[in-house]
Each structure stands twice: as C-alpha cells, then as structure tokens.
Design an enzyme around this catalytic site. Structure first.
Site, PDB file in Angstrom:
ATOM      1  N   GLU A  96       0.816  -1.201   0.000  1.00 32.37           N
ATOM      2  CA  GLU A  96       0.000   0.000   0.000  1.00 32.37           C
ATOM      3  C   GLU A  96       0.849   1.249   0.000  1.00 32.37           C
ATOM      4  O   GLU A  96       1.974   1.268   0.502  1.00 32.37           O
ATOM      5  CB  GLU A  96      -0.902   0.023   1.230  1.00 32.37           C
ATOM      6  CG  GLU A  96      -1.962  -1.028   1.127  1.00 32.37           C
ATOM      7  CD  GLU A  96      -3.071  -0.805   2.110  1.00 32.37           C
ATOM      8  OE1 GLU A  96      -3.064   0.234   2.789  1.00 32.37           O
ATOM      9  OE2 GLU A  96      -3.942  -1.671   2.176  1.00 32.37           O
ATOM     10  N   CYS A 109       3.861   8.307   1.271  1.00 31.49           N
ATOM     11  CA  CYS A 109       4.605   7.336   2.068  1.00 31.49           C
ATOM     12  C   CYS A 109       4.808   6.072   1.229  1.00 31.49           C
ATOM     13  O   CYS A 109       3.842   5.427   0.826  1.00 31.49           O
ATOM     14  CB  CYS A 109       3.806   7.033   3.331  1.00 31.49           C
ATOM     15  SG  CYS A 109       4.663   5.896   4.390  1.00 31.49           S
ATOM     16  N   CYS A 116       9.504  -7.117   6.021  1.00 29.45           N
ATOM     17  CA  CYS A 116      10.796  -6.616   6.500  1.00 29.45           C
ATOM     18  C   CYS A 116      11.473  -7.716   7.301  1.00 29.45           C
ATOM     19  O   CYS A 116      10.825  -8.431   8.053  1.00 29.45           O
ATOM     20  CB  CYS A 116      10.612  -5.375   7.372  1.00 29.45           C
ATOM     21  SG  CYS A 116      12.189  -4.660   7.914  1.00 29.45           S
ATOM     22  N   CYS A 120      11.497  -5.590  14.280  1.00 33.15           N
ATOM     23  CA  CYS A 120      11.345  -4.715  15.444  1.00 33.15           C
ATOM     24  C   CYS A 120      10.081  -5.154  16.200  1.00 33.15           C
ATOM     25  O   CYS A 120       9.071  -5.499  15.586  1.00 33.15           O
ATOM     26  CB  CYS A 120      11.233  -3.249  15.006  1.00 33.15           C
ATOM     27  SG  CYS A 120      12.714  -2.705  14.126  1.00 33.15           S
ATOM     28  N   CYS A 123       6.491  -3.514  15.472  1.00 35.12           N
ATOM     29  CA  CYS A 123       6.173  -3.150  14.093  1.00 35.12           C
ATOM     30  C   CYS A 123       5.449  -4.290  13.396  1.00 35.12           C
ATOM     31  O   CYS A 123       5.954  -5.408  13.322  1.00 35.12           O
ATOM     32  CB  CYS A 123       7.456  -2.806  13.345  1.00 35.12           C
ATOM     33  SG  CYS A 123       7.186  -2.564  11.576  1.00 35.12           S
ATOM     34  N   CYS A 345      -1.096   5.202  10.492  1.00 35.91           N
ATOM     35  CA  CYS A 345       0.059   4.364  10.820  1.00 35.91           C
ATOM     36  C   CYS A 345      -0.416   3.052  11.427  1.00 35.91           C
ATOM     37  O   CYS A 345      -1.214   3.063  12.358  1.00 35.91           O
ATOM     38  CB  CYS A 345       0.932   5.034  11.874  1.00 35.91           C
ATOM     39  SG  CYS A 345       1.358   6.702  11.518  1.00 35.91           S
TER      40      CYS A 345
HETATM   41  N1  SAH Z   1      12.336   0.364   8.179  1.00 40.84           N
HETATM   42  C1  SAH Z   1      12.402   1.765   8.253  1.00 40.84           C
HETATM   43  C2  SAH Z   1      11.261   2.475   7.555  1.00 40.84           C
HETATM   44  C3  SAH Z   1       9.883   1.890   7.733  1.00 40.84           C
HETATM   45  S1  SAH Z   1       9.174   1.937   9.343  1.00 40.84           S
HETATM   46  C4  SAH Z   1      12.495   2.223   9.692  1.00 40.84           C
HETATM   47  O1  SAH Z   1      12.322   1.410  10.591  1.00 40.84           O
HETATM   48  O2  SAH Z   1      12.807   3.388   9.892  1.00 40.84           O
HETATM   49  C5  SAH Z   1       8.663   3.614   9.445  1.00 40.84           C
HETATM   50  C6  SAH Z   1       8.375   4.097  10.870  1.00 40.84           C
HETATM   51  O3  SAH Z   1       7.148   3.537  11.385  1.00 40.84           O
HETATM   52  C7  SAH Z   1       9.449   3.696  11.854  1.00 40.84           C
HETATM   53  O4  SAH Z   1       9.907   4.803  12.568  1.00 40.84           O
HETATM   54  C8  SAH Z   1       8.725   2.734  12.738  1.00 40.84           C
HETATM   55  O5  SAH Z   1       9.266   2.703  13.967  1.00 40.84           O
HETATM   56  C9  SAH Z   1       7.299   3.252  12.748  1.00 40.84           C
HETATM   57  N2  SAH Z   1       6.326   2.262  13.228  1.00 40.84           N
HETATM   58  C10 SAH Z   1       6.375   0.930  13.016  1.00 40.84           C
HETATM   59  N3  SAH Z   1       5.324   0.330  13.628  1.00 40.84           N
HETATM   60  C11 SAH Z   1       4.609   1.293  14.232  1.00 40.84           C
HETATM   61  C12 SAH Z   1       3.409   1.304  15.023  1.00 40.84           C
HETATM   62  N4  SAH Z   1       2.749   0.186  15.259  1.00 40.84           N
HETATM   63  N5  SAH Z   1       2.943   2.478  15.465  1.00 40.84           N
HETATM   64  C13 SAH Z   1       3.605   3.622  15.177  1.00 40.84           C
HETATM   65  N6  SAH Z   1       4.727   3.677  14.454  1.00 40.84           N
HETATM   66  C14 SAH Z   1       5.243   2.521  13.980  1.00 40.84           C
HETATM   67 FE1  SF4 Z   2      11.472  -3.198   9.487  1.00 41.18          FE
HETATM   68 FE2  SF4 Z   2       9.396  -2.288  10.882  1.00 41.18          FE
HETATM   69 FE3  SF4 Z   2      11.804  -2.370  12.006  1.00 41.18          FE
HETATM   70 FE4  SF4 Z   2      11.295  -0.569  10.051  1.00 41.18          FE
HETATM   71  S1  SF4 Z   2      10.332  -0.640  12.094  1.00 41.18           S
HETATM   72  S2  SF4 Z   2      13.137  -1.902  10.265  1.00 41.18           S
HETATM   73  S3  SF4 Z   2       9.899  -1.779   8.765  1.00 41.18           S
HETATM   74  S4  SF4 Z   2      10.622  -4.159  11.320  1.00 41.18           S
END
Ligand code: SAH
Ligand code: SF4
Length: 387
Positions: A96, A109, A116, A120, A123, A345
């Site tokens: 998306e 975005c 990925c 994390c 995420c 988000c």
């Molecule tokens: N992988 C890269 C870019 C994609 S994630 C990175 O980690 O920077 C983009 C942003 O979304 C990151 O800062 C991540 O921490 C945030 N994010 C991921 N899951 C989230 C959630 N459930 N609520 C709010 N922000 C989130």
């Molecule tokens: Fe990957 Fe999500 Fe971590 Fe970004 S925040 S590096 S998308 S696992």
C-alpha cells in the site's frame, strides 16, 4: 507489471540508466530527458503518442521496451483527503501507498520491500516476515500512480506530491540500489523534481549502508531510534545488537556532515505505554540527542492485534514532549490521518507472502491479520511543525 516480459521496462530506469539505454540503441542522450518527461510528467505509456520521438524510433522502442505500470487493485479517499492505493505485485503479495495532504504539503509514504527482515518488536511489518525487495519500477511506480491520480493521462501533471518519505514497508537501506535509483527519479527535474530536502529515507540503523548512502545521494535522513539506551533498544530494534547507539549516532553525524547544506536528522521515537515513555527515558533521550543536530518526532504507538503494546495517553506524550522541549530540543508529535479508510500508521493492509515463516511463529491470529504496514509516517523533514 508482467513477470515474463523480456522487454526493458522504461519505468525502472533511473535518469543515468535511461541515458545509457538510449546510447546503447544508438540514440542521443537528450532522448532520455524526453522519455522521462513522457513517463513521469505526462503519464504516457503509449509510444505512438510520443510525438517528439520520430516514427522509426517509436517503432524501435515498442519492439524492445515497454512501460509496465503497477497493478492498482484498490483506491480509497478519506474524509480528510488522505488517499490510499493497494497495488498487487507479481508473486501475489500486495503493498500500500498513502498520500497525506496537509496545508501546502502533500506527502507520499512509499514502501521499499514486501515485509521486513528486521523484526522490530512493535512493528506489524516486521511481524509479517520478509518476502522480497521491490524493484525500481515497483518503488517509483507507487509515486507514478499517486501523481497520476490527480490528472488525466497525456496532460502535464500538477505538483500535488511535495514530499516523499521512505517509511512504508521495509528497510530501505537493505534494498539499497533500487531505493537510490528510485530516489534519483523522485528528485530529477524531468521526472518528479522533488527537492532533496523533501525526500526522506527512514532507517532503523543499518550503519554501513548509511555511510554508503551519504556517498551517493543527499536526501534527508530519518533515524528510527525508539529507545535512549542500548539495553532497551536491543529489545525493541534488534539490529541495535549489531550496530549499537554510539555507532548509530556517529553514522548519523557522518551522514549529516556529507550533506551540502545544514540539515538536521529526524529522530523517530515510537512511544509505547510503560515501555519507553517514562520520564527517565525522556531524560536519557534529551541528553543523548544533544550529540546530533536533530528534530525529534514522537509517534504514539498504533496498536495492531496481538502487538502486546499500548498507546500512551496524550498526557504522557505531552509530558515527554514538554521535557524534551525544556531541554532545547525541537519536537513534533505525529498526528493520525486517514483512519476512516484504514490508512493511518499501523492500519495499512498489505499482504505479505512470508518467506521467513516468522508470521506463522508470531501467532495464528497475527497471521490472519498479517496485513499491516506502518506507513503513514509523515513529518518528513525540516519544515515539520513544532507542537
Ligand atoms: N524500516 C524503516 C522504515 C519503515 S518503518 C524504519 O524502521 O525506519 C517507518 C516508521 O514507522 C518507523 O519509525 C517505525 O518505527 C514506525 N512504526 C512501526 N510500527 C509502528 C506502530 N505500530 N505504530 C507507530 N509507528 C510505527
Ligand atoms: Fe522493518 Fe518495521 Fe523495524 Fe522498520 S520498524 S526496520 S519496517 S521491522
């Protein structure tokens, strides 16, 4: 985009590669600029309509090349103007892309990978596991689809997209070449003509690639920090075990030094209730961030099923922010947009055919919902509002 075609997909060529392509077929370099304009500014994919190309060249192009666009399976517009597209990728997964209009800005975005690999803990993209890198055509195709949605094919498009953030699915620095080529197109005057300050790459801290990035491009940088000390960051962002905070901060400073202008990094800090939002974390963060010219962007956690985390109350978020401000930091809080069309988000619905089996491990119910990306992360760059 077709899986089987042997023709060169001109959508996938960076400005430099477009020149190489035309030189390789015995044409002059300026054809590259013409072609970039046809594709990215006029949205034209029919060679016959490219009237400044000459008949013989048009026939040759049709023979050896094509302009293969992403397949849009769904489009939605929210009450607040946020738009969302679902695009199906060859192989069955889908991704998306979200457009967020905001006063004078329009932020797109964009995703860089399907899923990925970095996992994390908070995420949902990470919880879906990893399928594959997106190609240049699939990355820039997201910008193309969004840009063209504002006009009829063949007309010169309006500049509705002013900012792009590589904050959709995936870790952009782990798909380095394709992401760099795509960002070159975003910034090229014959394509999207975005300012380098308004194209932002967000990374969780792949340190060696941050150095490599600074050698080839000068886009804005966002660093996903989320924790002010190594013990906590090891838990939340596992790549921290490989590249701990001190190395990440040094790499961020090296990147900023290579930029031709004075620019700050954006430090992203997703706040989870009782996890990283205590005052002691604010104290540590305020100290740590004195080492980097930066703007801190607080992102209240967006819950998804079985995440195990909660979003903090507004009061906790404000308390945290106010302390950072009192220590001289510039701080923004990211607002939720497009939630009536599931485009905020953590609400985005992609579909990852996981190759890592992580999603199965994560839990069956999470797998049923293994459909989220955490994309709508705006507040791209230097002109973000301070709150
Ligand atoms: N992988 C890269 C870019 C994609 S994630 C990175 O980690 O920077 C983009 C942003 O979304 C990151 O800062 C991540 O921490 C945030 N994010 C991921 N899951 C989230 C959630 N459930 N609520 C709010 N922000 C989130
Ligand atoms: Fe990957 Fe999500 Fe971590 Fe970004 S925040 S590096 S998308 S696992």
């Amino acid at each position: 985009m077709s899986d089987v075609s042997t023709k060169t997909n001109l959508l996938s060529l960076s400005p430099a590669k477009m020149e190489e392509f035309f030189l390789s077929i015995g044409e002059k370099k300026f054809r590259a600029q013409q072609m970039l304009k046809w594709i990215h500014q006029y949205g034209e994919s029919d060679f016959e309509k490219m009237t400044n190309m000459g008949k013989a060249l048009r026939a040759k192009l049709a023979d050896i090349s094509e302009i293969a666009l992403p397949e849009v399976v769904y489009e939605d517009i929210s009450k607040d103007g946020t738009r969302k597209w679902v695009m199906r990728m060859p192989g069955g997964s889908s991704i998306e892309t979200v457009y967020i209009p905001e006063n004078e800005r329009g932020t797109l975005c964009v995703s860089s990978q399907i899923g990925c690999a970095l996992d994390c803990s908070f995420c949902s993209t990470g919880k879906q596991g990893f399928n594959r890198d997106l190609s240049v055509a699939e990355i820039i195709g997201q910008v193309y689809v969004a840009a063209m949605s504002f006009h009829e094919p063949g007309e010169r498009r309006e500049r509705r997209i002013t900012n792009v953030v590589m904050m959709g699915m995936g870790e952009p620095l782990l798909n380095f070449d394709n992401v760099v080529d795509s960002m070159q197109l975003m910034m090229d005057d014959n394509a999207y003509g975005l300012s380098k300050r308004r194209v932002t790459l967000s990374t969780s801290g792949v340190v060696p690639m941050m150095d490599k990035l600074g050698d080839v491009i000068d886009v804005s940088l966002a660093v996903s920090l989320h924790a002010p000390n190594d013990a906590l960051r090891n838990e939340l962002v596992p790549i921290n075990k490989k590249y701990p905070l001190a190395e990440l901060i040094a790499a961020t400073n090296r990147y900023l030094k290579k930029l031709p202008d004075k620019r700050k990094a954006t430090i992203e800090y997703t706040m989870m209730d009782g996890v990283n939002d205590e005052m002691e974390h604010a104290h540590e963060l305020a100290e740590l961030m004195k080492q980097v010219p930066c703007k801190i962007n607080l992102i209240p956690f967006n819950p998804f099923p079985n995440s195990g985390y909660r979003r903090p109350s507004n009061n906790r978020v404000y308390r945290f922010r106010d302390y950072l401000i009192s220590q001289g930091h510039v701080v923004t809080i990211r607002s939720t947009r497009g939630d009536d069309i599931d485009a905020a988000c953590g609400q985005l619905v992609g579909n990852v055919e996981d190759r890592t089996r992580r999603s199965q491990k994560y839990s069956e119910s999470a797998k049923a919902n293994a459909t989220r990306i955490d994309a709508v992360q705006i507040d791209n760059e230097q002109d973000g509002r301070s709150v």
